[in-house]
Scaffold this active site. Structure first.
Site, PDB file in Angstrom:
ATOM      1  N   TRP A  85       0.828  -1.199   0.000  1.00 59.17           N
ATOM      2  CA  TRP A  85       0.000   0.000   0.000  1.00 59.17           C
ATOM      3  C   TRP A  85       0.869   1.258   0.000  1.00 59.17           C
ATOM      4  O   TRP A  85       1.589   1.445  -0.988  1.00 59.17           O
ATOM      5  CB  TRP A  85      -1.106  -0.035   1.053  1.00 59.17           C
ATOM      6  N   ASP A  86       0.832   2.132   0.976  1.00 61.73           N
ATOM      7  CA  ASP A  86       1.518   3.433   0.897  1.00 61.73           C
ATOM      8  C   ASP A  86       2.916   3.277   0.287  1.00 61.73           C
ATOM      9  O   ASP A  86       3.748   2.516   0.809  1.00 61.73           O
ATOM     10  CB  ASP A  86       1.675   4.038   2.289  1.00 61.73           C
ATOM     11  N   SER A 106       4.160   5.022   7.231  1.00 61.84           N
ATOM     12  CA  SER A 106       4.684   5.774   6.085  1.00 61.84           C
ATOM     13  C   SER A 106       5.669   6.872   6.449  1.00 61.84           C
ATOM     14  O   SER A 106       5.695   7.380   7.571  1.00 61.84           O
ATOM     15  CB  SER A 106       3.533   6.398   5.310  1.00 61.84           C
ATOM     16  N   ARG A 123       2.019  11.231  12.183  1.00 60.95           N
ATOM     17  CA  ARG A 123       2.674  10.285  11.283  1.00 60.95           C
ATOM     18  C   ARG A 123       3.018  10.943   9.945  1.00 60.95           C
ATOM     19  O   ARG A 123       2.759  12.101   9.722  1.00 60.95           O
ATOM     20  CB  ARG A 123       1.780   9.067  11.046  1.00 60.95           C
ATOM     21  N   ASP A 124       3.647  10.144   9.096  1.00 63.56           N
ATOM     22  CA  ASP A 124       3.885  10.453   7.684  1.00 63.56           C
ATOM     23  C   ASP A 124       4.865  11.600   7.458  1.00 63.56           C
ATOM     24  O   ASP A 124       4.555  12.584   6.767  1.00 63.56           O
ATOM     25  CB  ASP A 124       2.567  10.767   6.967  1.00 63.56           C
ATOM     26  N   GLU A 164      -3.595  13.011   5.735  1.00 65.01           N
ATOM     27  CA  GLU A 164      -2.514  12.023   5.725  1.00 65.01           C
ATOM     28  C   GLU A 164      -1.489  12.306   4.629  1.00 65.01           C
ATOM     29  O   GLU A 164      -1.771  12.951   3.626  1.00 65.01           O
ATOM     30  CB  GLU A 164      -3.083  10.626   5.527  1.00 65.01           C
TER      31      GLU A 164
END
Length: 532
Positions: A124-125, A202, A285-286, A378
């Protein structure tokens, strides 16, 4: 210059003529070793214009795009008046389950018989190996990408992959034909039990001096993985932003990594950015790092956060609503607060590195808030594009339809904002913020990919976690295509944008769908290597 030429010959399931696009990318990379003005390879301009106001809907907020010092105490607002434009630009008369959005912002439909990228792991990501200016790097003749992966055969389900996530990597030759040459899976990037936290989420990966790379990632710790895999659990995880400095190796056989040293960089402070004690469902996050040509010598990071404070303590303000004075279609603050919209408090955070090793960072105020609009922003990224001789800063982020506040509606997809600096009074693209979404009937209530409404458009959750690449190419992963779950990379699409207007380029690839997992490089590093 458009280096991503459209394949001209017809093909079946996107498998033919992909080599044309790949060859165009390689040809373009030869010319683009030194990007102008440290800006991204620009996207092509759209043929469409800014959508006009719709009678019966409020006007969007006024935004100046004015730039501020990165450390200034100014946070741009994605307002309810802005987000209301999504529905204003949607068609209220489509048959139930048909796409109600403009073709300009609708991702073309992914075929239901999509190929698996890898038979052993869900993917995914995903992001590319880049430099500080977001150029995508070919290293010694190899293209390298990084993805969240989870074991397809471990006994848990696709929707349980999140707390089993690791960062994996893939590579293939830069001159590969995507129609024939699949991405080679290199395995987990980090050795088992060496990263901070037990789950890797991520981030971004930058090539540094020589053969050193910095992997910025979300270090997440789940305390009930087994229970969650069995369908239970519910203990809130911890999350921190971390990095790992390691070494990349490349030879005729492929790419490998070793020597990673992990450093915890940031944890939410509870003031600017909400922490777990304030909200068990907090977002932190990210990390995405970049250099800003307007501030030479500094390295910045954007990341997903939530407004600091105990969950439910925030109350919507007039500035969150953003309606123009006297607008007859405006909501009142009291009306909005009566709905509980104040539970949705997403923001895009900003931090600055305090040393050249990028091991020490300081928080700055958020650059964007979505209070009372949405609860998730996100995988943010900054895309600097030269427009008419001036750098424009595009802030792209992704969000879900089910994270909107009461009274708001939008699809799963990419959302964008443009300003004159990294901290700006950001103008939402297309006046709404919606840049690219999966086909959705926005007249129907929001739902989720693990249990979609069968009356809805079967492609409403076809793709997510979009990543905007040089030239306006957009990569994502397949989630749910008409009931078929994914875990593979989507066909790449192309988004033309300039002046705050975005438009899907349906001349790209086959009816707007390019090759699956197409993340071409535009800068070569390390010599000719194994191109031939």
């Amino acid at each position: 210059m458009n280096t991503h030429s459209t394949p001209q010959r017809p093909r079946r399931r996107l498998r033919r003529a992909v080599a044309v696009a790949a060859a165009a990318s390689v040809a373009g990379s030869i010319l683009l070793v030194t990007p102008a003005a440290q800006a991204n390879l620009p996207a092509d301009p759209p043929s469409s214009t800014m959508p006009a106001p719709t009678p019966g809907f409020p006007l969007p907020s006024l935004h100046t795009q004015q730039a501020y010092d990165p450390a200034a105490n100014f946070t741009s607002k994605w307002t309810r008046a802005d987000a209301k434009q999504i529905m204003a630009q949607s068609n209220p008369t489509v048959a139930p389950g048909q796409n109600s959005m403009s073709p300009n912002v609708t991702m073309p439909e992914i075929p239901k018989d999509f190929p698996a990228m890898n038979n052993d792991v869900w993917v995914w990501d995903t992001w590319s190996l880049t430099d500080e200016n977001a150029n995508q790097i070919s290293y010694k003749g190899w293209d390298v990408i990084f993805s969240l992966v989870a074991d397809r055969h471990a006994g848990y389900g696709f929707d349980q992959r999140h707390w089993n996530a690791r960062i994996g990597y893939f590579f293939r030759k830069t001159n590969a034909d995507p129609a024939k040459d699949k991405w080679n899976y290199g395995g987990h990037l980090f050795l088992d039990n060496t990263s901070i936290g037990n789950t890797e989420w991520s981030g971004s990966t930058r090539l540094m001096q020589g053969n050193k790379i910095n992997v910025f990632y979300t270090a997440t710790t789940f305390y009930d993985v087994a229970e969650r895999n069995a369908g239970g659990g519910g203990i809130a995880p911890d999350a921190a932003i971390a990095k790992a400095l390691g070494t990349i190796h490349a030879d005729k056989n492929g790419v490998s990594f070793d020597g990673f040293q992990h450093t915890k960089l940031l944890e939410p402070d509870g003031k600017l950015y909400q922490n777990k004690a304030q909200n068990p469902g907090f977002a932190f996050r990210d990390p995405y790092t970049f250099a800003d040509p307007a501030h030479p010598g500094k390295t910045f990071m954007v990341f997903e956060g939530n407004t600091g404070g105990t969950r439910g303590s925030y109350k919507c303000k007039q500035e969150d609503l953003g309606y123009q004075p006297g607008d007859p279609n405006a909501e009142t603050v009291a009306q909005v607060n009566s709905t509980g919209a104040w539970y949705q408090t997403a923001n895009v955070g900003l931090a600055v590195a305090d040393n050249k090793d990028l091991t020490k960072w300081s928080f700055l105020p958020p650059i964007l808030s979505a209070n009372c609009v949405n609860d998730q922003t996100e995988r943010p990224q900054i895309y600097i594009q030269n427009e008419n001789g001036k750098n424009k800063y595009y802030l792209f982020t992704i969000s879900h339809q089910f994270t909107y506040a009461d009274g708001m509606r939008g699809p799963d997809g990419v959302y964008g904002f443009v300003g004159n600096g990294v901290r700006s009074d950001y103008q939402p693209v297309n006046n709404s913020g919606l840049a690219l979404g999966s086909p959705t009937d926005l007249n129907m209530p929001a739902n989720a990919p693990e249990g979609p409404d069968p009356r809805q458009n079967g492609r409403q959750f076809q793709a997510y976690s979009h990543y905007v690449q040089p030239g306006g190419l957009v990569q994502s992963f397949i989630d749910n295509v008409d009931g078929v779950r994914g875990g593979s990379l989507s066909p790449t699409v192309k988004m033309n944008f300039k002046g705050g207007v975005t438009q899907v380029d349906r001349s790209f690839g086959q009816n707007g769908l390019g090759p699956f997992g197409y993340l071409p490089t535009n800068v070569r590093v390390g010599g000719e290597g194994h191109y031939k």
